[in-house]
Design a protein around this motif. Structure first.
Motif, PDB file in Angstrom:
ATOM      1  N   LEU A 106      92.711 -11.200  -5.768  1.00 56.38           N
ATOM      2  CA  LEU A 106      92.370 -10.781  -7.207  1.00 56.38           C
ATOM      3  C   LEU A 106      93.322 -10.075  -8.007  1.00 56.38           C
ATOM      4  O   LEU A 106      93.148 -10.395  -9.163  1.00 56.38           O
ATOM      5  N   THR A 107      94.157  -9.501  -7.689  1.00 55.41           N
ATOM      6  CA  THR A 107      95.368  -8.811  -8.528  1.00 55.41           C
ATOM      7  C   THR A 107      96.132  -9.773  -8.930  1.00 55.41           C
ATOM      8  O   THR A 107      96.183  -9.893 -10.364  1.00 55.41           O
ATOM      9  N   LYS A 153      94.009 -11.589 -11.866  1.00 57.16           N
ATOM     10  CA  LYS A 153      94.056 -10.781 -13.023  1.00 57.16           C
ATOM     11  C   LYS A 153      95.231 -10.626 -13.892  1.00 57.16           C
ATOM     12  O   LYS A 153      95.011 -10.669 -14.919  1.00 57.16           O
ATOM     13  N   GLU A 154      96.251 -10.535 -13.021  1.00 57.03           N
ATOM     14  CA  GLU A 154      97.817 -10.836 -13.593  1.00 57.03           C
ATOM     15  C   GLU A 154      97.650 -12.173 -14.554  1.00 57.03           C
ATOM     16  O   GLU A 154      98.319 -12.359 -15.662  1.00 57.03           O
ATOM     17  N   VAL A 173      94.925 -13.765 -15.947  1.00 55.33           N
ATOM     18  CA  VAL A 173      94.139 -13.711 -17.074  1.00 55.33           C
ATOM     19  C   VAL A 173      94.714 -12.880 -18.174  1.00 55.33           C
ATOM     20  O   VAL A 173      94.856 -13.421 -19.338  1.00 55.33           O
ATOM     21  N   LYS A 180      88.449 -16.026 -15.220  1.00 54.40           N
ATOM     22  CA  LYS A 180      87.562 -15.084 -15.505  1.00 54.40           C
ATOM     23  C   LYS A 180      86.326 -15.149 -14.799  1.00 54.40           C
ATOM     24  O   LYS A 180      85.712 -14.152 -14.159  1.00 54.40           O
ATOM     25  N   ILE A 182      87.069 -14.148 -11.015  1.00 54.31           N
ATOM     26  CA  ILE A 182      87.022 -12.380 -11.133  1.00 54.31           C
ATOM     27  C   ILE A 182      85.863 -11.920 -11.030  1.00 54.31           C
ATOM     28  O   ILE A 182      85.605 -10.940 -10.414  1.00 54.31           O
ATOM     29  N   GLN A 183      85.059 -12.397 -11.893  1.00 56.81           N
ATOM     30  CA  GLN A 183      83.834 -11.843 -12.212  1.00 56.81           C
ATOM     31  C   GLN A 183      82.556 -12.131 -11.027  1.00 56.81           C
ATOM     32  O   GLN A 183      81.602 -11.349 -11.152  1.00 56.81           O
ATOM     33  N   SER A 194      84.878 -12.200  -4.915  1.00 55.97           N
ATOM     34  CA  SER A 194      85.746 -11.205  -4.927  1.00 55.97           C
ATOM     35  C   SER A 194      85.899 -10.593  -3.642  1.00 55.97           C
ATOM     36  O   SER A 194      86.684 -10.163  -2.915  1.00 55.97           O
TER      37      SER A 194
END
Length: 330
Positions: free
Chosen positions: A182-183, A186-187, A189, A317, A320-321, A326
């Motif tokens: 997940l990290t 997010k990086e 995105v 996205k 992640i959402q 997740s």
């Protein structure tokens, strides 16, 4: 997975990555979760051309997410003797090392005494005044004399833009550490939305907004070419690097065997295909006798790539959402 033959092949890794992959595989370390940076980082030729998918220092990234400590020493021209001494006198007893050389001085290389270029290969062992090497990019396994190695190392300073030779080895590995998916997502995105890279690099543009700037600069380079068939296509390698970075993410995400990731994996695969087509198209433009006639098609290819990258960002996205997904990736 370990290497059972001296040469490791992978069409999506450059010479440095091939060498590091081989070094890891010889230690029994899986490599499907090692390369996973798929950003867009661009700086124009006027400011010192850069076009790549990486947005973090590789050594820092694999230490943080994989627990792999890749040690690296830089040797300036004044330290050439120390570099050669390191190779021949301090070879590790339990591993292999990566060294840098100029392809112009490598007798087995097809570019021997024809073209200069910064290159990386793997040194497996030292035998007197020779080293046993595996050059994975050129599929060569055999010996290289100290004299040739010295010439090839010195040529780095004299005939390439680099100001140092690099010596790398795997210092230690925490085999219990696993990437935080997940990290990592997010990086991606953040970088695709235009966040700065994780290293100091003045003048760069990142993310989707970089694509139109790359297009503008590339088309300007076509317009400035008046002779035909002489266009210096410096963009091809950079576009291929961005393309391959998407393939790395396909490999990385596929290693989790999670069906919910399939739309994102497909989005990265589509992006890989689009950047590859774009890179190959620029190569054709570079060889064309009338590159200006291909400007409209060039612009269409860039627009297609932008559309696909926009869809990729949306898929990132969405993953992640998705709270259920997740929880399975934490």
């Amino acid at each position: 997975m370990t290497i059972t033959t001296p040469i490791f092949r992978n069409n999506y890794l450059n010479c440095s990555q091939l060498t590091i992959a081989a070094m890891l595989l010889r230690k029994g370390i899986k490599i499907d979760r090692i390369w996973r940076q798929a950003g867009i980082v661009y700086r124009s030729q006027d400011q010192g051309f850069i076009l790549m998918g990486s947005f973090k220092h590789f050594r820092e990234d694999i230490l943080q997410h994989n627990g792999i400590h890749l040690e690296e020493i830089f040797y300036t021209e004044e330290e050439l003797d120390h570099y050669i001494n390191r190779v021949f006198k301090q070879h590790p007893s339990n591993g292999t090392v990566s060294v840098s050389l100029d392809i112009f001085e490598l007798p087995y290389c097809p570019f021997y005494e024809r073209e200069h270029g910064y290159h990386t290969l793997e040194v497996l062992e030292v035998k007197g005044d020779h080293v046993v090497v595996s050059d994975h990019a050129y599929s060569y396994h055999g010996t290289l004399s100290k004299d040739h190695l010295m010439k090839a190392a010195r040529s780095i300073y004299d005939h390439t833009p680099r100001t140092e030779n690099r010596y790398k080895w795997i210092k230690y590995v925490d085999r219990q550490q696993q990437p935080d998916v997940l990290t990592i997502l997010k990086e991606h995105v953040a970088i695709l939305e235009g966040a700065p890279p994780h290293f100091e690099l003045p003048g760069v543009v990142t993310g989707l907004k970089a694509i139109s700037i790359i297009e503008r600069d590339y088309i300007d380079s076509i317009k400035d070419n008046e002779n035909g068939n002489l266009l210096d296509n410096v963009y091809f390698e950079g576009l291929k690097d961005v393309a391959n970075s998407r393939k790395h993410m396909v490999t990385f995400l596929s290693s989790y065997e999670n069906g919910h990731l399939q739309p994102l994996i497909q989005a990265f695969e589509d992006a890989y295909q689009s950047w590859t087509v774009l890179a190959n198209f620029t190569a054709r433009v570079g060889l064309s006798k009338n590159p200006r006639s291909m400007i409209e098609r060039t612009s269409n290819r860039f627009q297609k790539t932008l559309d696909i990258e926009t869809g990729l960002l949306s898929q990132l996205k969405e993953v992640i959402q998705n709270e259920d997904l997740s929880n399975h990736l934490s």
